[in-house]
Design an enzyme around this catalytic site. Structure first.
Site, PDB file in Angstrom:
ATOM      1  N   TYR B  94       0.868  -1.185   0.000  1.00 26.74           N
ATOM      2  CA  TYR B  94       0.000   0.000   0.000  1.00 26.74           C
ATOM      3  C   TYR B  94       0.898   1.228   0.000  1.00 26.74           C
ATOM      4  CZ  TYR B  94      -4.754   1.752   0.699  1.00 26.74           C
ATOM      5  OH  TYR B  94      -5.997   2.319   0.529  1.00 26.74           O
ATOM      6  N   ASN B 167     -15.768   1.816   3.708  1.00 27.88           N
ATOM      7  CA  ASN B 167     -16.546   1.335   2.558  1.00 27.88           C
ATOM      8  C   ASN B 167     -17.820   2.145   2.285  1.00 27.88           C
ATOM      9  OD1 ASN B 167     -14.858  -0.798   1.577  1.00 27.88           O
ATOM     10  ND2 ASN B 167     -15.329  -1.905   3.461  1.00 27.88           N
ATOM     11  N   SER B 194     -19.309  -6.659  -3.141  1.00 31.50           N
ATOM     12  CA  SER B 194     -18.441  -6.056  -2.127  1.00 31.50           C
ATOM     13  C   SER B 194     -19.279  -5.126  -1.262  1.00 31.50           C
ATOM     14  CB  SER B 194     -17.324  -5.260  -2.794  1.00 31.50           C
ATOM     15  OG  SER B 194     -17.857  -4.100  -3.405  1.00 31.50           O
ATOM     16  N   ILE B 195     -18.745  -4.738  -0.122  1.00 31.71           N
ATOM     17  CA  ILE B 195     -19.529  -3.843   0.739  1.00 31.71           C
ATOM     18  C   ILE B 195     -19.734  -2.506   0.052  1.00 31.71           C
ATOM     19  CG2 ILE B 195     -19.538  -2.574   2.920  1.00 31.71           C
ATOM     20  CD1 ILE B 195     -18.582  -4.981   4.302  1.00 31.71           C
ATOM     21  N   TRP B 311      -9.688   7.327  -4.392  1.00 39.08           N
ATOM     22  CA  TRP B 311      -8.979   6.771  -3.239  1.00 39.08           C
ATOM     23  C   TRP B 311      -9.417   7.569  -2.028  1.00 39.08           C
ATOM     24  CZ3 TRP B 311      -3.101   7.378  -1.940  1.00 39.08           C
ATOM     25  CH2 TRP B 311      -2.734   6.474  -0.927  1.00 39.08           C
ATOM     26  N   LEU B 312     -10.122   6.910  -1.124  1.00 41.85           N
ATOM     27  CA  LEU B 312     -10.673   7.619   0.029  1.00 41.85           C
ATOM     28  C   LEU B 312      -9.576   8.302   0.838  1.00 41.85           C
ATOM     29  CD1 LEU B 312     -13.405   8.083   1.524  1.00 41.85           C
ATOM     30  CD2 LEU B 312     -12.669   6.299   3.100  1.00 41.85           C
TER      31      LEU B 312
END
Lengths: 373, 373
Positions: B94, B167, B194-195, B311-312
């Site tokens: 990451y 999420n 996905s959530i 991208w949060l």
């Protein structure tokens, strides 16, 4: 039958109906003659009746005169280029294309030959270009409504006037429309030897913007590099030179580019992406390699890249396009001052099919082919 | 030596220095005790000392108490999920990750255990979440500055409170930030189970926006379809159902979607692109297939598609993020009303490594694993 269908092709150019001047139809022809106040001369035209390989489906045909209506202008064409999109239209692979049978060509320059009675502001002898570009420029006489034509300065070299509305305008719009570039910024592009590519180099330089350029590996690439640097390119790399872990390490003092232009696809597009800075944008306007663009997930998520496209024909239908004639004049001014130049080959119309073969790439890399009528 | 390095991991959580409570360092420990007005309890934590396969490099360790300074809050963690990004941080892949040694986890919910002397507006027993999310939630006691914590309503189920900040917020931002969606519009997404995918379906429905959903081919796909339709999905297709010439022909009365979401890549991303309307945007926020995204040149030029990323963690550093706590409250309200739901499995902390194996996909598709402390 084929001849009659061909004749209808000219109905796209100002006349509502006409019969073909042909030995088989002498009565029809003379009837039209009798009803018309003003007629164009007959026109030698590159015509295709169906889509297919351009070298097979095109032929030069004599089209009969058409009526010059009160708002029409009859233009004697001087020059018109063979662009890749012209080829795609003939092949039938371009999303927007004239109905067949059709006359080829989409831009060019001509001289006013005669005017409809209601036309103002134009005189015989004036140079005009269709702006926005429109189809059917590969013929000796084009009749279209006055609104189609944009009068230009006659001091511009004919071949630049014939080619300004597509490639240089594409370069200008792409530099202006995707984020704010400021003096000192950089852009990166592949296909840098294309006319759009050469215009981007020169227009960027005028704005104080650095250009990083990618070219194919080829015999004589050193000469190509020197030529592009002569136009103002800051860096020119062959694709194989960029087979390194960190392409940005090759940039010395240039800033990371925020904007990239791709007209190739495949690996060459990936190289453009590698140069882009965090949050950068790549604009695709061509796909010369015929390969798709492949992008990693992390380029989107973590590098925050945006991928966009540019299509002049679509842009022309936008509000902004109203200003396009000003842009054309600006670009023609730059060519007149020698600030924008690119290589072209003027070819007599009688050699059209030889020029077409060159434009089709049958003899390797060639200068832009421009038909001189 | 390893134990001493581990101890420094807790310095990220509010204490400037501490020694490890360990049989080998009794003097050091008692010294700190003597100087501190308030200390946290010791904390059981999932720690990794170096990057690698999460199942190998993580272990549960008892960390010694840390000082609760005047602006700190000591929180007894109640629940924290195992997200894919947590796994990527441990793997070291990451782009932003804490220095090792580190405690795993990035979001969760806890109960205020004790407060520094200067802390206002919080009381022991309050439920709080780190907002924006921050690292080190996989432990029984977390000490961080007051500004890190956002007090929430205790009526929300613990597992939703533990999972709301990543999420569901990603789903909300992606629906809001890429073009204006109006009631009656449609979106398309892959990874719909996905959530984030499930939240997109439900948040879209609340807004009157239709969702077209793509799922993997799998045993029981009919049940999955029914489940997603129960959440409000308009259409759910398996990838193999979309192996047709014109996917849009499957849409019946739904409008062509202007916006697509991709968390898979590869062919599944191509399917999202196929559904998009002229001028549409695909937002990539994940790459579960580990395959890149391949796009044709004509998608950019003629279809005018835009490809973006979300991208949060980057969004959190933007100005907009200031409002994120309001968004969190909004989302928690929806979970409380039952308008957002998604499947989770609460797993006792003592079974952490079993939950980790499930989160790593070792047992196929599993509900989101949420550790209960």
């Amino acid at each position: 039958m084929a001849l009659v269908r061909l004749a209808t092709a000219r109905t796209h150019y100002g006349s509502s109906f006409l019969c073909l001047r042909s030995e088989s139809l002498p009565r029809c022809w003379s009837q039209i003659r009798a009803f018309s106040a003003a007629m164009s001369p007959p026109s030698s035209a590159v015509v295709y009746e169906h889509h297919g390989p351009p070298e097979s489906v095109t032929r030069v045909v004599e089209l009969p005169p058409v009526e010059v209506k009160e708002n029409d202008v009859c233009v004697k064409m001087l020059a018109a280029p063979i662009n890749p999109s012209d080829i795609n239209r003939i092949e039938g692979v371009y999303p927007v294309r004239p109905h067949v049978p059709a006359v080829g060509g989409y831009e060019g320059v001509g001289e006013v030959h005669s005017l409809g009675s209601a036309v103002k502001g134009l005189s015989p002898g004036d140079w005009v270009i269709p702006s926005p570009p429109s189809s059917g420029t590969w013929q000796t006489y084009v009749v279209k409504e006055q609104s189609v034509w944009h009068k230009i300065n006659k001091d511009v070299p004919m071949e630049y006037a014939a080619t300004v509305t597509i490639n240089p305008l594409t370069a200008l719009r792409m530099l202006e429309d995707f984020g704010n570039l400021n003096p000192g910024d950089a852009i990166v592009q592949n296909g840098a030897t294309s006319i759009v590519g050469q215009c981007i180099i020169q227009l960027a330089r005028i704005r104080g913007i650095h250009s990083i350029n990618i070219i194919r590996d080829r015999v004589g690439s050193d000469e190509v590099k020197e030529k592009l640097k002569g136009l103002g390119a800051d860096e020119v790399f062959t694709e194989s030179q960029l087979e390194v872990k960190n392409v940005k390490g090759l940039l010395a003092n240039l800033p990371e580019p925020a904007l990239g232009f791709n007209c190739v696809g495949g690996n060459s597009a990936t190289l453009v992406l590698k140069f882009l800075r965090q949050g950068g944008t790549m604009v695709t306007y061509g796909g010369m390699s015929k390969k798709p663009i492949t992008v990693s997930t992390s380029s989107f998520i973590f590098k925050d890249l945006s991928l966009r496209g540019f299509w002049l024909q679509k842009w022309m239908s936008s509000d902004k396009a109203k200003e396009s004639r000003k842009m054309i004049d600006y670009l023609l001014g730059l060519t007149q001052e020698g600030k924008i130049k690119y290589e072209m080959e003027l070819v007599p119309f009688s050699n059209f099919h030889a020029a077409l073969d060159k434009a089709l790439g049958k003899f390797g890399s060639q200068p832009k082919q421009v038909i001189k009528f």
